[in-house]
Scaffold this active site. Structure first.
Site, PDB file in Angstrom:
ATOM      1  N   ALA A 299       0.843  -1.203   0.000  1.00 51.34           N
ATOM      2  CA  ALA A 299       0.000   0.000   0.000  1.00 51.34           C
ATOM      3  C   ALA A 299       0.878   1.253   0.000  1.00 51.34           C
ATOM      4  O   ALA A 299       1.763   1.375  -0.836  1.00 51.34           O
ATOM      5  CB  ALA A 299      -0.974  -0.039   1.167  1.00 51.34           C
ATOM      6  N   SER A 300       0.697   2.157   0.971  1.00 50.57           N
ATOM      7  CA  SER A 300       1.358   3.465   0.906  1.00 50.57           C
ATOM      8  C   SER A 300       2.840   3.443   1.237  1.00 50.57           C
ATOM      9  O   SER A 300       3.497   4.487   1.149  1.00 50.57           O
ATOM     10  CB  SER A 300       0.636   4.462   1.815  1.00 50.57           C
ATOM     11  OG  SER A 300      -0.608   4.813   1.256  1.00 50.57           O
ATOM     12  N   ILE A 301       3.399   2.303   1.581  1.00 49.96           N
ATOM     13  CA  ILE A 301       4.859   2.213   1.658  1.00 49.96           C
ATOM     14  C   ILE A 301       5.444   2.385   0.256  1.00 49.96           C
ATOM     15  O   ILE A 301       6.636   2.669   0.092  1.00 49.96           O
ATOM     16  CB  ILE A 301       5.292   0.895   2.316  1.00 49.96           C
ATOM     17  CG1 ILE A 301       4.883   0.908   3.799  1.00 49.96           C
ATOM     18  CG2 ILE A 301       6.794   0.670   2.214  1.00 49.96           C
ATOM     19  CD1 ILE A 301       5.244  -0.356   4.558  1.00 49.96           C
TER      20      ILE A 301
ATOM     21  N   TYR B   6      -4.001  14.540   2.124  1.00 51.73           N
ATOM     22  CA  TYR B   6      -3.489  13.254   1.643  1.00 51.73           C
ATOM     23  C   TYR B   6      -4.276  12.857   0.402  1.00 51.73           C
ATOM     24  O   TYR B   6      -5.509  12.974   0.374  1.00 51.73           O
ATOM     25  CB  TYR B   6      -3.649  12.214   2.743  1.00 51.73           C
ATOM     26  CG  TYR B   6      -2.867  10.948   2.541  1.00 51.73           C
ATOM     27  CD1 TYR B   6      -1.552  10.966   2.114  1.00 51.73           C
ATOM     28  CD2 TYR B   6      -3.450   9.719   2.829  1.00 51.73           C
ATOM     29  CE1 TYR B   6      -0.832   9.795   1.966  1.00 51.73           C
ATOM     30  CE2 TYR B   6      -2.751   8.536   2.691  1.00 51.73           C
ATOM     31  CZ  TYR B   6      -1.435   8.585   2.254  1.00 51.73           C
ATOM     32  OH  TYR B   6      -0.736   7.420   2.109  1.00 51.73           O
TER      33      TYR B   6
END
Length: 402
Positions: free
Chosen positions: A85-87, A192
């Site tokens: 995901a957002s990593i 975000y």
């Protein structure tokens, strides 16, 4: 195979103990980390986790615990691959900075220089320019569907957050994003957003290659992150995905919707296997905890061979200020991650300048440059592993008791 709850907990604890690092240089650190991990598994808040702690460039703690696949009784291991995901965002941000170093683009470039058809408007019909720096810092006026109510503008327009809609192309998603009015004039606020997905399209234009190829050539390849990319290198090692539930996390189905308050997050477990799915610069990668730790600690040490020290310093500098407080009071935002400005206000043992972010499938990480410390905690449990008590417990365990 689906064992009774008590049997699962006992087996998970046994597996976790057997997979703990046999040679933890800091025994007290090891005890604190073990306690935090075992508590979360015993209380059935997470199904499985891989935690890596690095200090001064060396791994001082590494443990895999619980299950990668509870129903199959497959233990979590150090090389389990998880959807990141957002990593993904810090890695794609590093690709952008590398292309800047190569002179292929500038952070002052406007998006329309590279994507002439991407021209979202404000509600009043005006069409302000958006810069690449604003994409990197989430100040571009964009948003995410999962931040909105169920029938918000992004959902109504069919915009993908990069987690579901496996058949959607990037071109199609860009058209949908541009059809929604900007949330605010670019550069005036922070939200975000899908900015890194838009940035990924720019990087493909500037680099002349697909985002997966650019990321491998510029980031994961030089660091030998062999298990990390926009596809799953070894599907047999991919962990199952779970969601918060009672009395224990429940397994996600191929298509899963999680609603929290007024917001809804859509997941498609098959997305990463679909060759038609666009490579989401904000959420599209999978990989291992050790690969992620290697990447983050390389940047902590100055960036070589991926980036120059000045580029890393720019990434590590708060570019936004107090309005970027998704990590709570005391946090700002750099390029790809939150930056800690005031540890006392944040109520954290971390040092000023700490970098931190996570991933919606159940991950957290931070880098404390002053303490020369990097911690990666990947789990397979959303949202506990990203924003639940486990993230705070594992963070606090990384520091000696006051």
């Amino acid at each position: 195979m689906d064992l009774p709850n008590k049997g699962l907990v006992a087996l998970a604890a046994t597996l976790g103990a057997s997979l703990a690092s046999a040679a933890t240089p800091d025994e007290e650190l090891g005890r604190r980390m073990d306690t935090a991990i075992e508590r979360a598994i015993d209380q059935q808040r997470i199904v499985g986790t891989v935690v890596v702690v690095m200090r001064d460039g060396q791994v001082v703690y590494q443990r895999a615990a619980g299950f990668a696949d509870r129903e199959a009784a497959r233990p979590m291991t150090g090389d389990t691959i998880l959807r990141l995901a957002s990593i993904t965002k810090p890695m794609v941000s590093a690709v952008a900075m590398r292309l800047v170093e190569q002179g292929k683009l500038s952070l002052d470039d406007t998006v329309s220089q590279w994507l002439p058809d991407f021209r979202p408007r404000l509600a009043d019909g005006t069409q302000p320019p958006i810069t690449l720096k604003q994409l990197l810092t989430h100040t571009a006026g964009l948003s995410y569907g999962f931040l909105e109510a169920e029938h918000g503008a992004y959902r109504t327009a069919g915009v993908s957050d990069g987690l579901a809609e496996p058949g959607m192309s990037l071109e199609d998603n860009l058209k949908r994003i541009a059809s929604v009015p900007l949330s605010y004039p670019p550069g005036t606020q922070w939200c975000y957003s899908l900015a890194l997905d838009v940035l990924g399209a720019v990087l493909e234009k500037a680099g002349g290659k697909s985002l997966p190829v650019l990321t491998e050539e510029l980031v994961t390849g030089p660091l030998a992150m062999n298990d990390t990319g926009f596809s799953v290198k070894d599907p047999a090692r991919l962990g199952a995905a779970y969601r918060d539930d009672r009395p224990r996390p429940s397994r996600m189905q191929d298509e899963t919707t999680i609603k929290v308050g007024e917001s809804t997050t859509l997941f498609s477990l098959q997305r990463i296997f679909d060759p038609r799915a666009y490579p989401s610069g904000g959420a599209g990668m999978a990989g291992t905890a050790s690969d992620v730790a290697r990447f983050l600690d390389t940047l902590r040490q100055g960036g070589g061979p991926v980036l120059s020290a000045p580029s890393v310093q720019a990434m590590m500098t708060d570019q936004v200020g107090a309005q970027a407080q998704t990590q709570g009071p005391g946090w700002g935002f750099g390029y790809g991650w939150a930056v800690l400005d005031d540890p006392a206000l944040a109520g954290t043992p971390q040092s000023r300048g700490t970098l931190q972010w996570g991933g919606v499938y159940g991950h957290s990480w931070f880098v404390d440059p002053q303490a020369r410390l990097t911690l990666v905690a990947l789990t397979n449990t959303a949202f506990e592993g990203m924003s639940g008590a486990f993230t705070r417990e594992i963070r606090d365990a990384a520091y000696p008791a006051p």
